[in-house]
Design a protein around this motif. Structure first.
Motif, PDB file in Angstrom:
ATOM      1  N   VAL A   7      75.735  36.505  20.095  1.00  0.00           N
ATOM      2  CA  VAL A   7      74.884  37.587  20.608  1.00  0.00           C
ATOM      3  C   VAL A   7      74.705  37.377  22.108  1.00  0.00           C
ATOM      4  CG1 VAL A   7      72.798  36.437  19.755  1.00  0.00           C
ATOM      5  CG2 VAL A   7      72.698  38.839  20.335  1.00  0.00           C
ATOM      6  N   PHE A   8      75.078  38.429  22.856  1.00  0.00           N
ATOM      7  CA  PHE A   8      75.151  38.359  24.325  1.00  0.00           C
ATOM      8  C   PHE A   8      74.491  39.651  24.825  1.00  0.00           C
ATOM      9  CE2 PHE A   8      78.610  37.953  27.934  1.00  0.00           C
ATOM     10  CZ  PHE A   8      77.612  37.671  28.847  1.00  0.00           C
ATOM     11  N   VAL A   9      73.227  39.532  25.267  1.00  0.00           N
ATOM     12  CA  VAL A   9      72.467  40.770  25.512  1.00  0.00           C
ATOM     13  C   VAL A   9      72.601  41.321  26.927  1.00  0.00           C
ATOM     14  CG1 VAL A   9      70.803  40.312  23.665  1.00  0.00           C
ATOM     15  CG2 VAL A   9      70.282  39.545  26.008  1.00  0.00           C
ATOM     16  N   SER A  10      73.348  40.627  27.800  1.00  0.00           N
ATOM     17  CA  SER A  10      73.558  41.202  29.134  1.00  0.00           C
ATOM     18  C   SER A  10      75.031  41.082  29.510  1.00  0.00           C
ATOM     19  CB  SER A  10      72.676  40.512  30.172  1.00  0.00           C
ATOM     20  OG  SER A  10      72.942  39.137  30.172  1.00  0.00           O
ATOM     21  N   ALA A  11      75.874  41.606  28.632  1.00  0.00           N
ATOM     22  CA  ALA A  11      77.325  41.473  28.823  1.00  0.00           C
ATOM     23  C   ALA A  11      77.864  42.443  29.872  1.00  0.00           C
ATOM     24  CB  ALA A  11      78.046  41.676  27.501  1.00  0.00           C
ATOM     25  N   GLU A  12      77.031  43.365  30.311  1.00  0.00           N
ATOM     26  CA  GLU A  12      77.320  44.273  31.428  1.00  0.00           C
ATOM     27  C   GLU A  12      78.406  45.311  31.171  1.00  0.00           C
ATOM     28  OE1 GLU A  12      77.340  42.647  35.373  1.00  0.00           O
ATOM     29  OE2 GLU A  12      75.838  41.125  34.875  1.00  0.00           O
ATOM     30  N   TYR A  13      79.552  44.932  30.581  1.00  0.00           N
ATOM     31  CA  TYR A  13      80.689  45.870  30.574  1.00  0.00           C
ATOM     32  C   TYR A  13      80.535  47.022  29.593  1.00  0.00           C
ATOM     33  CZ  TYR A  13      82.282  43.566  26.269  1.00  0.00           C
ATOM     34  OH  TYR A  13      82.370  43.083  24.993  1.00  0.00           O
ATOM     35  N   GLY A  14      79.682  46.866  28.543  1.00  0.00           N
ATOM     36  CA  GLY A  14      79.554  47.962  27.566  1.00  0.00           C
ATOM     37  C   GLY A  14      78.869  47.476  26.300  1.00  0.00           C
ATOM     38  N   TYR A  15      78.434  48.431  25.463  1.00  0.00           N
ATOM     39  CA  TYR A  15      77.847  48.072  24.164  1.00  0.00           C
ATOM     40  C   TYR A  15      78.996  47.833  23.196  1.00  0.00           C
ATOM     41  CZ  TYR A  15      74.883  47.927  20.089  1.00  0.00           C
ATOM     42  OH  TYR A  15      74.235  47.513  18.969  1.00  0.00           O
ATOM     43  N   ASP A  16      79.121  46.614  22.720  1.00  0.00           N
ATOM     44  CA  ASP A  16      80.324  46.210  21.982  1.00  0.00           C
ATOM     45  C   ASP A  16      79.890  45.391  20.763  1.00  0.00           C
ATOM     46  OD1 ASP A  16      82.879  45.471  21.234  1.00  0.00           O
ATOM     47  OD2 ASP A  16      83.256  44.195  22.988  1.00  0.00           O
ATOM     48  N   ARG A  24      77.171  42.552  21.563  1.00  0.00           N
ATOM     49  CA  ARG A  24      76.980  42.512  23.023  1.00  0.00           C
ATOM     50  C   ARG A  24      76.294  43.778  23.507  1.00  0.00           C
ATOM     51  NH1 ARG A  24      83.012  40.452  23.854  1.00  0.00           N
ATOM     52  NH2 ARG A  24      82.723  38.374  22.971  1.00  0.00           N
ATOM     53  N   ASN A  25      75.266  43.600  24.290  1.00  0.00           N
ATOM     54  CA  ASN A  25      74.553  44.710  24.941  1.00  0.00           C
ATOM     55  C   ASN A  25      74.925  44.725  26.420  1.00  0.00           C
ATOM     56  OD1 ASN A  25      71.260  44.595  23.282  1.00  0.00           O
ATOM     57  ND2 ASN A  25      73.299  44.767  22.461  1.00  0.00           N
ATOM     58  N   VAL A  26      74.731  45.874  27.050  1.00  0.00           N
ATOM     59  CA  VAL A  26      74.965  45.956  28.500  1.00  0.00           C
ATOM     60  C   VAL A  26      73.906  45.126  29.216  1.00  0.00           C
ATOM     61  CG1 VAL A  26      74.949  47.511  30.497  1.00  0.00           C
ATOM     62  CG2 VAL A  26      76.101  48.188  28.367  1.00  0.00           C
ATOM     63  N   THR A  27      72.637  45.372  28.846  1.00  0.00           N
ATOM     64  CA  THR A  27      71.546  44.622  29.458  1.00  0.00           C
ATOM     65  C   THR A  27      70.375  44.609  28.503  1.00  0.00           C
ATOM     66  OG1 THR A  27      70.259  44.333  31.479  1.00  0.00           O
ATOM     67  CG2 THR A  27      70.525  46.593  30.698  1.00  0.00           C
ATOM     68  N   ASN A  28      69.328  43.910  28.877  1.00  0.00           N
ATOM     69  CA  ASN A  28      68.157  43.807  28.014  1.00  0.00           C
ATOM     70  C   ASN A  28      66.958  43.501  28.890  1.00  0.00           C
ATOM     71  OD1 ASN A  28      66.562  43.082  25.487  1.00  0.00           O
ATOM     72  ND2 ASN A  28      68.623  43.310  24.661  1.00  0.00           N
ATOM     73  N   TYR A  72      83.317  52.360  26.541  1.00  0.00           N
ATOM     74  CA  TYR A  72      82.241  51.790  25.735  1.00  0.00           C
ATOM     75  C   TYR A  72      80.963  52.588  25.972  1.00  0.00           C
ATOM     76  CZ  TYR A  72      84.818  47.527  24.725  1.00  0.00           C
ATOM     77  OH  TYR A  72      85.740  46.629  24.263  1.00  0.00           O
ATOM     78  N   PRO A  73      80.106  52.736  24.930  1.00  0.00           N
ATOM     79  CA  PRO A  73      78.803  53.338  25.191  1.00  0.00           C
ATOM     80  C   PRO A  73      77.921  52.381  25.994  1.00  0.00           C
ATOM     81  CG  PRO A  73      78.983  52.678  22.874  1.00  0.00           C
ATOM     82  CD  PRO A  73      80.320  52.396  23.518  1.00  0.00           C
ATOM     83  N   ALA A  74      76.908  52.947  26.656  1.00  0.00           N
ATOM     84  CA  ALA A  74      76.020  52.113  27.475  1.00  0.00           C
ATOM     85  C   ALA A  74      74.967  51.426  26.612  1.00  0.00           C
ATOM     86  CB  ALA A  74      75.342  52.973  28.532  1.00  0.00           C
ATOM     87  N   ASP A  75      74.654  52.004  25.462  1.00  0.00           N
ATOM     88  CA  ASP A  75      73.760  51.301  24.537  1.00  0.00           C
ATOM     89  C   ASP A  75      74.109  51.677  23.101  1.00  0.00           C
ATOM     90  OD1 ASP A  75      72.358  53.626  23.755  1.00  0.00           O
ATOM     91  OD2 ASP A  75      70.739  53.307  25.167  1.00  0.00           O
ATOM     92  N   TRP A  76      73.241  51.282  22.178  1.00  0.00           N
ATOM     93  CA  TRP A  76      73.548  51.374  20.743  1.00  0.00           C
ATOM     94  C   TRP A  76      73.432  52.777  20.173  1.00  0.00           C
ATOM     95  CZ3 TRP A  76      69.820  48.610  23.218  1.00  0.00           C
ATOM     96  CH2 TRP A  76      68.527  49.130  23.165  1.00  0.00           C
ATOM     97  N   ARG A  77      72.778  53.680  20.884  1.00  0.00           N
ATOM     98  CA  ARG A  77      72.518  54.984  20.253  1.00  0.00           C
ATOM     99  C   ARG A  77      73.785  55.747  19.880  1.00  0.00           C
ATOM    100  NH1 ARG A  77      68.127  56.946  24.380  1.00  0.00           N
ATOM    101  NH2 ARG A  77      69.404  55.556  25.650  1.00  0.00           N
ATOM    102  N   PRO A  78      74.771  55.896  20.787  1.00  0.00           N
ATOM    103  CA  PRO A  78      75.983  56.605  20.346  1.00  0.00           C
ATOM    104  C   PRO A  78      76.722  55.845  19.247  1.00  0.00           C
ATOM    105  CG  PRO A  78      75.937  56.373  22.743  1.00  0.00           C
ATOM    106  CD  PRO A  78      74.805  55.547  22.212  1.00  0.00           C
TER     107      PRO A  78
END
Ligand code: ISE
Length: 342
Positions: free
Chosen positions: A224-233, A154-158, A265-271
């Motif tokens: 795979v859910f690319v705009s899950a909003e709550y966090g990078y999970d 899951r991503n926050v947004t895309n 949760y991190p905001a994206d995949w980098r951390p």
């Protein structure tokens, strides 16, 4: 030997890789950067003390560049990787190797002709410590056979302009490589499923569910859910005959306050994947300087396979979710590449 590197593309991943190479990877020196966005490239080049150019081909050919990182728009990967092979320079290309199976085949062909392993693909999950621990945990006999795996991505947004296929080629592509790698068993068939879609992403189905069967018979689910909003999970559970192995709790400190207990949760995949990127880049730099390829660095053949599997998923998406066998149109070339380079 210090490996002198040119990073092509200074967007989110290119700049992250350039900073990691410059600051945290032994034996690496970032000497040059390329980007069409002059301000972005110039500002990173000042920060890292590297030169920059708007012309990636000039850097690929340059005598003071030993190796290339490609982190440009996905549609340009193949052209730049082919130029690196032509210049006989090792190249680490961000995933996907190409959006197009025929372009992946052209890369395999060029590498076989060069008679030299030059291409690695940035399937960074192979270096993520939690993934490597899961792989170690399920190997051997004590857990029995793997029966199923369940992945959540899951991503926050895309990209709001992306479509459902771009979710598969840009995001799910990680699991399409990761699961066969983890199980040491290639994907043989897939199907695509969807239900309600979030109103946050009107141009694509979101979330999507992929069922992937590997050659060993295991069934693998990928949400795979690319705009899950709550966090990078990102989560994974492997279900074996006598046990399970899983990860997915957000890392870091648990805070209790005001009758609640929480983690961030991190905001994206980098951390989440910072250590995986560092280990991957270190393995690549060491492979370039010693000539011994790290076994977990994804080859061009792995890049080809993942793109072929992604297209089978998209075929299912366009065929009412019907199960698709994985088509490998260049099977002979793929086999030759795998025989030559492992
Ligand atoms: C991005 O390119 C990545 O590599 C991330 O790991 C993934 O979670 C994200 O969906 C992609 O867009």
């Amino acid at each position: 030997m210090t490996v002198r590197i040119a990073v092509i593309g200074t967007g989110v991943m290119g700049s992250d890789h350039a900073r990691t190479l410059a600051g945290s990877v032994a034996g690496a020196e970032v000497v040059a950067l390329a980007d069409l966005d002059a301000d972005r490239a110039a500002s990173l080049s000042r920060e890292l003390g590297a030169r920059w150019s708007a012309d990636p081909h000039e850097l690929i050919r340059a005598d003071d560049v030993d190796a290339i990182v490609v982190a440009t728009h996905d549609s340009t990967h193949a052209e730049l990787v082919l130029a690196a092979i032509e210049a006989s320079k090792p190249v680490l290309c961000e995933k996907p190797l190409s959006l197009d199976v025929a372009e992946c085949a052209a890369i395999l062909e060029a590498e076989v002709t060069a008679e030299k392993r030059l291409v690695s693909v940035g399937f960074s999950r192979r270096f993520d410590p939690e993934n490597t621990q899961i792989r170690a945990a399920i190997q051997g006999d004590h857990m029995g056979r793997v029966l199923m795996t369940h992945a959540i991505h899951r991503n926050v947004t895309n990209d709001p302009n992306g479509d459902s296929a771009s979710t598969i080629l840009g995001s799910a592509i990680h699991e399409l490589d990761q699961i066969p790698w983890l199980l040491s068993s290639e994907a043989v068939e897939v199907s695509w499923h969807a239900g309600l879609s979030t109103r946050a992403m009107p141009l694509r189905q979101d979330p999507q569910l992929v069922l992937l069967r590997t050659a060993d018979g295991a069934l693998n689910t990928i949400e795979v859910f690319v705009s899950a909003e709550y966090g990078y999970d990102v989560r994974l559970e492997v279900v074996s005959e006598r046990g399970t192995a899983s990860y997915g709790e957000p890392a870091g400190v648990t805070v209790t306050h005001a009758l609640a207990r929480s983690r961030s949760y991190p905001a994206d995949w980098r951390p989440r994947y910072a250590e995986a990127y560092r280990l991957e880049l270190q393995a690549w730099v060491r492979s370039v300087s010693t000539g011994d390829t790290h076994p977990d660095l994804a080859s061009a053949a792995a890049g080809y396979r993942a793109t072929a599997v992604a297209h089978a998923v998209i075929a299912s998406m366009n065929d009412g979710g019907r199960t698709q066998r994985i088509a490998l149109p260049d099977a002979e070339l793929l086999a030759q590449h795998e025989r030559t380079f492992g």
